[in-house]
Design a protein around this motif. Structure first.
Motif, short mmCIF file in Angstrom:
data_model
loop_
_atom_site.label_atom_id
_atom_site.label_comp_id
_atom_site.label_asym_id
_atom_site.label_seq_id
_atom_site.Cartn_x
_atom_site.Cartn_y
_atom_site.Cartn_z
N GLU A 10 0.84 -1.20 0.00
CA GLU A 10 0.00 0.00 0.00
C GLU A 10 0.87 1.24 0.00
O GLU A 10 0.63 2.19 -0.75
CB GLU A 10 -0.93 0.00 1.22
CG GLU A 10 -2.10 -0.94 1.09
CD GLU A 10 -3.17 -0.71 2.14
OE1 GLU A 10 -2.91 0.08 3.07
OE2 GLU A 10 -4.24 -1.32 2.03
N ASP A 29 -5.64 0.58 -11.88
CA ASP A 29 -6.43 1.65 -11.31
C ASP A 29 -6.38 2.93 -12.11
O ASP A 29 -5.84 3.94 -11.69
CB ASP A 29 -5.92 1.94 -9.87
CG ASP A 29 -6.64 3.12 -9.28
OD1 ASP A 29 -5.99 4.01 -8.74
OD2 ASP A 29 -7.88 3.16 -9.39
N VAL A 74 1.07 4.02 -3.05
CA VAL A 74 0.73 5.42 -2.87
C VAL A 74 1.93 6.32 -3.16
O VAL A 74 1.82 7.32 -3.88
CB VAL A 74 0.21 5.67 -1.44
CG1 VAL A 74 0.16 7.15 -1.15
CG2 VAL A 74 -1.16 5.07 -1.28
N ASP A 77 -8.41 5.83 -13.54
CA ASP A 77 -9.71 6.46 -13.39
C ASP A 77 -9.61 7.84 -14.02
O ASP A 77 -8.84 8.68 -13.57
CB ASP A 77 -10.06 6.57 -11.91
CG ASP A 77 -11.50 7.02 -11.73
OD1 ASP A 77 -11.86 7.42 -10.62
OD2 ASP A 77 -12.26 6.99 -12.74
N HIS A 107 -5.98 -0.50 -1.38
CA HIS A 107 -6.27 -1.70 -0.60
C HIS A 107 -6.59 -2.88 -1.51
O HIS A 107 -6.06 -3.98 -1.34
CB HIS A 107 -7.44 -1.44 0.35
CG HIS A 107 -7.84 -2.65 1.11
ND1 HIS A 107 -7.08 -3.15 2.14
CD2 HIS A 107 -8.90 -3.49 0.98
CE1 HIS A 107 -7.67 -4.24 2.61
NE2 HIS A 107 -8.77 -4.46 1.95
N ASP A 108 -7.47 -2.64 -2.49
CA ASP A 108 -7.86 -3.74 -3.39
C ASP A 108 -6.67 -4.28 -4.16
O ASP A 108 -6.51 -5.48 -4.33
CB ASP A 108 -8.92 -3.26 -4.38
CG ASP A 108 -10.23 -2.99 -3.67
OD1 ASP A 108 -10.92 -2.03 -4.06
OD2 ASP A 108 -10.53 -3.74 -2.71
N ARG A 121 -4.47 6.06 -6.08
CA ARG A 121 -5.24 6.77 -5.06
C ARG A 121 -5.51 5.91 -3.85
O ARG A 121 -5.64 4.69 -3.94
CB ARG A 121 -6.55 7.25 -5.64
CG ARG A 121 -6.31 8.45 -6.55
CD ARG A 121 -7.48 8.68 -7.44
NE ARG A 121 -7.84 7.43 -8.09
CZ ARG A 121 -9.02 7.22 -8.62
NH1 ARG A 121 -9.93 8.17 -8.61
NH2 ARG A 121 -9.28 6.08 -9.19
N LEU A 122 -5.57 6.55 -2.72
CA LEU A 122 -5.69 5.87 -1.44
C LEU A 122 -6.86 4.89 -1.43
O LEU A 122 -6.76 3.79 -0.91
CB LEU A 122 -5.86 6.92 -0.34
CG LEU A 122 -5.63 6.39 1.08
CD1 LEU A 122 -4.23 5.80 1.17
CD2 LEU A 122 -5.78 7.53 2.06
N ASP A 123 -7.96 5.29 -2.03
CA ASP A 123 -9.14 4.43 -1.98
C ASP A 123 -8.93 3.10 -2.68
O ASP A 123 -9.63 2.15 -2.39
CB ASP A 123 -10.34 5.12 -2.67
CG ASP A 123 -10.79 6.34 -1.89
OD1 ASP A 123 -11.33 7.25 -2.50
OD2 ASP A 123 -10.57 6.34 -0.66
N ASN A 124 -8.02 3.09 -3.62
CA ASN A 124 -7.88 1.88 -4.43
C ASN A 124 -6.73 1.00 -4.01
O ASN A 124 -6.65 -0.14 -4.44
CB ASN A 124 -7.70 2.25 -5.90
CG ASN A 124 -8.92 2.95 -6.44
OD1 ASN A 124 -10.02 2.76 -5.95
ND2 ASN A 124 -8.72 3.79 -7.43
N HIS A 152 -2.94 4.15 5.41
CA HIS A 152 -4.18 4.32 6.16
C HIS A 152 -3.93 4.62 7.63
O HIS A 152 -4.86 4.75 8.41
CB HIS A 152 -5.05 3.05 6.07
CG HIS A 152 -5.58 2.81 4.70
ND1 HIS A 152 -5.06 1.86 3.86
CD2 HIS A 152 -6.57 3.42 4.01
CE1 HIS A 152 -5.72 1.89 2.71
NE2 HIS A 152 -6.64 2.82 2.77
#
Lengths: 439, 441, 248
Positions: free
Chosen positions: B394, C13, B398, C15, B409-410, B404-407, B432
């Motif tokens: 993670e 990712d 980043v 976007d 994790h996945d 982006r932070l939201d992604n 996080h």
């Protein structure tokens, strides 16, 4: 092979003479007056040529010519197993629809296997086609030996699927061929643009909403149709020829898809017609092979003689260009250095004289008025281009000659004016020589 | 005295079998390079196109000596290769179509000439061209052992056999002598040329060898078997290994085994199945070779479908277990060392949570009751490792990759299971804000 | 969306919302996934995760409004079609299945060719055109579709100066008409001159937005400088795992 040695292998001249058909016979055959059977064969062969020509053109455009090869070989196990199954069930094992059904099923299975190999293993297309071709054929051969060993005389006919037995074609075959040719032609007319766009630029076709897989399926289905039907006529090895040769030959004559398809059909028809006629007139010539040889001859003629893409035309174009360059060089050097006399080939001198650029055939000949004019023009172009490269394109003077040599011969008036303007615009002084010679 | 059975064997089977093995071996070895260079279809083209040469040689020379046949067919093969190049270059025809045009016209020519020969009362059986007559390599074996190797006996060996043995020796020699060159030219013709190995020369040699195989094998086994043996054993081997030298050895093994099994099946299966006579040996051998390809495609330990799916299942199992451990660890971090199965289940992306629990327990990573789960010591360590990898990824994503932070994790969820090196880092906190477990050794 | 090519994740990712009425350049090193991005948007490659929407709807519904100029190398230029034929292909969708190409369509195609300065070459077979002219034919084909959004894959690659000027003229014309053009571009130097928005791409978006804002040295270094070897290795490993291949 157990060949027994013949007493005389080469036929005597008399034999050959006896075998040549009379003019009357030729005429009758060609105008379809030679008897019902012969007519049926000729018509059927012609229609086969048309069908294979059209469908082969699609295969050529899609670059799938050799898949047709694999497909035709893959029909053998289907034919033989259909025979065996039908015999076992007590049906008429030699009935054509039965055998053709078997051929179709195993042909399609072969194509499916190719697809499976390509999708699930790391093997490439050429290996996949080769594997399916040889293994399926091998299965067919094994089954064939089973049939042959059961010693029923009815097995003999199966061999004809390999070599073809055009002479046995009857009205039904002609009708079948005609039907297929018609289907192929209709599809060609309706779906021409769809087929074209998929074959030309698959990704753009997808984006436009025309899926390549649909068109591929269509083309494949057509190939199966014509292969299976043509098996009887020319045999499985030669039906491939009818699918590959006419479109390849047609390609030399045209740069348009529609014309390609039409010409391919015509060449196919011609091969069928001539081949079947020749075979009918001369005894013992297997029609399938003769048809293919006709197609092959047309191919060779096309490759050599076609106006734009033909070999002879290309050679002539190259020769013309070299000649023009040689003339320009000669005239330019004679213009610049009229006292210097380089040794030149006789043909070149002759050409210059004939064209009116020089006044005699000698090496020491002088330029005529037209010779001077052209020499001056070439010289001017040369200097102009040099000037441009030096002043405008920042190329070191030492490189100039190298670039100029090829290009200067292709300059036209428009470009020259532009060059002059550019030189002036960049503030450089146009050489007084050039100005003076500007005609 | 040579026993009757052995005598029978020597008379009927030895030489056909030897021929078959020779054909298989030579073609199999040469075929490696055709397959690697994606020129498998040249084998097909040459096999079809030798027909007119063979027939012409026979008609002209009125003899069936192998030398004559060889020359005729060889000439035919070379002409074919030359014509194909010509049509490709001068005619700007697409390679597949060029091959198709040339070899089918040659074949048609051959068929025509065959008919002519038949008409002249020359008995040249066409079908044997296609699939050979291996079974007719008949040889009367001597009765005494000491006669077996006498000159008299040896001169009676069918010429096809000696030709084939000779061919095999030549092929093996060729491969040994030119091994380096073949290897480079097959993979990277440009490199080959810069190293002073003329790629074009190797190509020509290869084509000549292919033609030689096709030609020599013709009489015995026909053209179809030649194609099968050129392509199938090499393809089978290709599906089993990534190294060239291994591939070549394996292809030899597969080729020889296909020849032996095929021949035996063809000779003896009919008896066993109570059918009248023997099957076509050449066809059977190609069928076996094809079966080998199919078998390898499915069962090859390195590239086969079964192995692939097993590895995928193994991976799935490991991922599920690791996911479970990860969840339990995170739960423990937030203060609940023991979790209920029902609370874990929604977060797990697996079909059978119970199976995963069982697997994890079996590996000693968790203890479980009917409703609850708890990490063991070793489970804790594993969990720490996984979470560390996750959070390091993670951080990497980043910082280095601007995801982006939201992604993150996945994505980190996917990456944490991989055996690749984890990002090198001394960071203590993940993006996080959670702590990164220290490295355990 | 995340896009995998042959099951190897190439784009992570991504976007992006394309601003309407702008010229957007996609830049990044080779193998960074620029072409993959466009192909994924157009549905030529399926996305491993995520969705693509055009004006709020999936691709199928928006097809008519989207134009595409593929890379020049993807085509066999010896194919028997003329420049005009190629441009007509842009209209095939509008013409519909099985209907013939009519005069009116040819006229529209001719107009498009003329706009690109190739009216005289309409009937030439495409192999007879220079690289720049071929590129312009492709462009004409996209233009004839009268789309609102265009995707172009390296339209400036290997073309001469005259063609480059012609293309940029067309792009500016399109922008004036309020269309959006997304272009995979290879030449960093010309990005600020030709384009107003940009996307810096290297397996993931480094930065995206107006050129004036994001075209900084730092961003460029991130895009071109440090290769994400670790991420690349991880992508490889994911691919091998998914295909059931043995791990190295």
């Amino acid at each position: 092979m157990n060949p027994t040695l013949a007493q005389s292998v080469t036929p005597s001249l008399k034999q050959v003479h006896d075998e040549m058909p009379s003019l009357r016979e030729v005429f009758d055959t060609v105008t379809l007056q030679s008897g019902f059977n012969t007519n049926a064969v000729i018509v059927a062969a012609t229609l086969l040529g048309i069908a294979a020509g059209i469908i082969g053109a699609f295969a050529l455009l899609r670059k799938r010519s050799l898949t047709a090869d694999a497909l035709s070989h893959a029909t053998l196990p289907g034919i033989t197993s259909a025979f065996l199954i039908a015999s076992a069930m007590g049906l008429n094992a030699r009935s054509l629809p039965v055998l053709l059904l078997g051929a179709t099923i195993s042909g399609i299975l072969g194509v499916v296997c190719i697809h499976l190999i390509l999708t699930y293993t790391r093997l490439r297309e050429d290996a996949a086609i080769g594997i399916v071709l040889s293994v399926f054929f091998g299965i067919g051969v094994v089954l064939l030996s089973v049939i042959q060993s059961t010693a029923t005389s009815s097995a003999a006919g199966l061999n004809h699927f390999i070599y073809g037995q055009t002479a046995a074609m009857l009205t039904n075959d002609a009708i079948l061929m005609g039907a297929i040719a018609l289907i192929a032609a209709v599809i060609a007319i309706l779906a021409m643009k769809e087929i074209t766009i998929v074959c030309f630029n698959e990704s753009f076709a997808s984006v436009t909403g025309i899926p390549a897989s649909l068109i591929d399926g269509l083309i494949l289905a057509l190939i199966v149709l014509v292969t299976v039907s043509g098996l009887q006529a020319v045999g499985l090895i030669l039906i491939v020829a009818m699918l590959i040769i006419p479109p390849a030959a047609a390609r030399f004559w045209t740069d348009r898809v529609r014309m390609l398809i039409i010409l391919s059909a015509l060449i196919g028809a011609l091969s069928g017609f001539v081949g079947a006629s020749v075979s009918a007139l001369l005894p013992r010539k297997p029609a399938g092979a003769v048809i293919v040889l006709c197609a092959g001859s047309i191919f060779v003629i096309s490759m050599l003689a076609a106006p734009a893409r033909g070999v002879i035309a290309q050679l002539i174009r190259h020769a013309r260009l070299r000649l023009r360059i040689a003339i320009d060089h000669t005239l330019e050097s004679k213009y610049e250095y009229p006292e210097q006399h380089k040794k030149r080939s006789f043909s070149l001198r002759a050409f210059l004289r004939v064209k009116g650029y020089t006044d005699s055939l000698h090496t020491t000949s002088a330029l005529t008025q037209s010779g001077i004019a052209r020499g001056r023009r070439v010289r001017r172009n040369h200097m102009l281009w040099e000037q441009y490269l030096i002043s405008c394109a920042d190329i070191a003077p030492s490189h100039v000659d190298w670039s100029v040599d090829q290009v200067e011969h292709i300059l036209d008036e428009d470009l020259i004016t532009r060059l002059e303007n550019e030189i002036r615009a960049s503030g450089h002084h146009l050489d007084s020589n050039l100005q003076e010679t500007h005609s | 005295m040579i026993s009757e059975q052995l005598r029978q064997y020597i008379s009927f089977d030895l030489f056909p079998l030897t021929s078959a093995i020779c054909v298989a071996l030579s073609c199999g070895l040469i075929g490696n390079h055709l397959v690697l260079r994606r020129q498998s279809m040249m084998g097909d083209a040459i096999s079809h196109a030798v027909l007119p040469g063979l027939v012409a040689a026979f008609l002209l020379a009125s003899s069936r000596s192998p030398m004559v046949m060889f020359l005729g067919a060889g000439a035919s093969a070379l002409v074919t290769v030359g014509l194909i190049e010509l049509v490709k270059r001068l005619g700007r025809v697409e390679p597949g179509a060029a091959m198709g045009v040339v070899f089918s016209v040659m074949f048609a020519l051959g068929v025509l000439m065959l008919e002519q020969a038949a008409a002249d009362h020359v008995d040249l059986d066409a079908s044997c061209v296609l699939y050979g007559q291996l079974e007719t390599l008949f040889f009367v074996a001597p009765a005494q052992w000491n006669e077996l190797f006498s000159v008299d006996t040896l001169t009676h060996i069918p010429t096809q056999v000696s030709t084939l043995v000779g061919l095999t020796i030549i092929v093996i020699t060729f491969k040994i002598v030119f091994h380096k060159e073949l290897r480079i030219a097959s993979f990277d013709p440009g490199l080959a040329t810069t190293q002073g190995i003329h790629a074009g020369f190797i190509t020509v040699l290869l084509m000549i060898m292919t033609a030689a195989c096709a030609v020599a094998s013709f009489e015995a086994v026909g053209s179809i078997l030649v194609i099968a043996m050129l392509i199938c054993p090499a393809s089978t081997a290709r599906l089993c290994t990534d190294r060239l030298s291994t591939q070549i050895k394996l292809s030899a093994v597969f080729a020889i085994s296909a020849a032996i099994i095929g021949y035996l099946l063809a000779s003896f299966a009919p008896e066993m199945l109570d059918m009248p006579s023997s099957l076509n040996a050449a066809g059977m051998i190609s069928v076996v070779a094809g079966a080998q390809v199919a078998l390898a495609a499915v069962a090859s330990p390195s590239h086969g479908l079964i192995a692939k799916s097993r590895r995928q299942r193994e991976l799935r199992k490991t991922i599920d277990i690791e996911d479970l451990i990860g969840l339990l660890y995170r739960a423990k971090e937030t203060g609940s060392p023991r979790s209920t199965i029902s609370s874990i289940t929604p977060a797990m992306n697996t079909k059978d949570i119970n199976q995963t629990i069982t697997n994890a327990a079996r590996q000693g990573l968790i203890t479980h009751t009917d409703t609850t789960l708890e990490l063991t010591e070793s489970g804790l360590q594993t969990g720490a490792k996984i979470i560390r990898r996750h959070r390091l990824w993670e951080g990497y994503l980043v910082d280095q990759a601007n995801i982006r932070l939201d992604n993150v994790h996945d994505i980190a969820e996917q990456l944490e299971h991989l055996p690749t090196d984890e990002p090198d880092s001394d960071i203590q906190i993940d993006p996080h804000g959670r702590p990164v477990p220290p490295q355990t050794h | 969306m995340t896009v995998a090519y042959h099951r190897k994740p190439v784009l992570w990712d991504v976007d992006y919302d394309a601003p309407p009425g702008s010229l957007v350049a996609i830049v990044g090193p080779n193998g960074a996934g620029k072409s993959t991005f466009i192909k994924a948007c157009l549905g030529l490659i399926p996305a491993a995760a995520g969705t693509v929407e055009f004006w709020g709807k999936p691709y199928k519904h928006a097809r008519a409004k989207i134009g595409y100029v593929p890379q020049r190398e993807t085509v066999d230029w010896d194919f028997p079609v003329s420049a005009l034929d190629v441009v007509c292909m842009g209209l095939y969708r509008k013409i519909g299945w099985f209907k013939p190409v009519r005069k009116i369509h040819r006229a529209a195609a001719m107009e498009s060719l003329d706009r690109m300065g190739l009216a005289d070459y309409a009937n030439r077979q495409i192999a007879q055109l220079s690289g720049g002219q071929q590129q312009r034919v492709f462009l004409a084909r996209a233009l004839v579709q009268n789309a609102d959004l265009y995707f172009m894959d390296e339209p400036f690659a290997g073309v001469d100066a005259a063609t480059e000027a012609a293309i940029i003229d067309v792009l500016r014309e399109l922008r004036k008409q309020g269309k959006t053009v997304i272009v995979v571009h290879h030449d960093l130097q010309t990005v600020p001159t030709y384009f107003d928005h940009a996307m810096l791409l290297n397996m993931r978006i480094v930065a995206a937005g107006p050129v004036s804002e994001i075209f900084t040295d730092e961003n460029l270094h991130k895009t071109y400088g440090g290769r994400l070897t670790l991420l690349a290795e991880a992508s490889e490993a994911v691919a091998r795992a998914q295909q059931g291949q043995p791990t190295k």
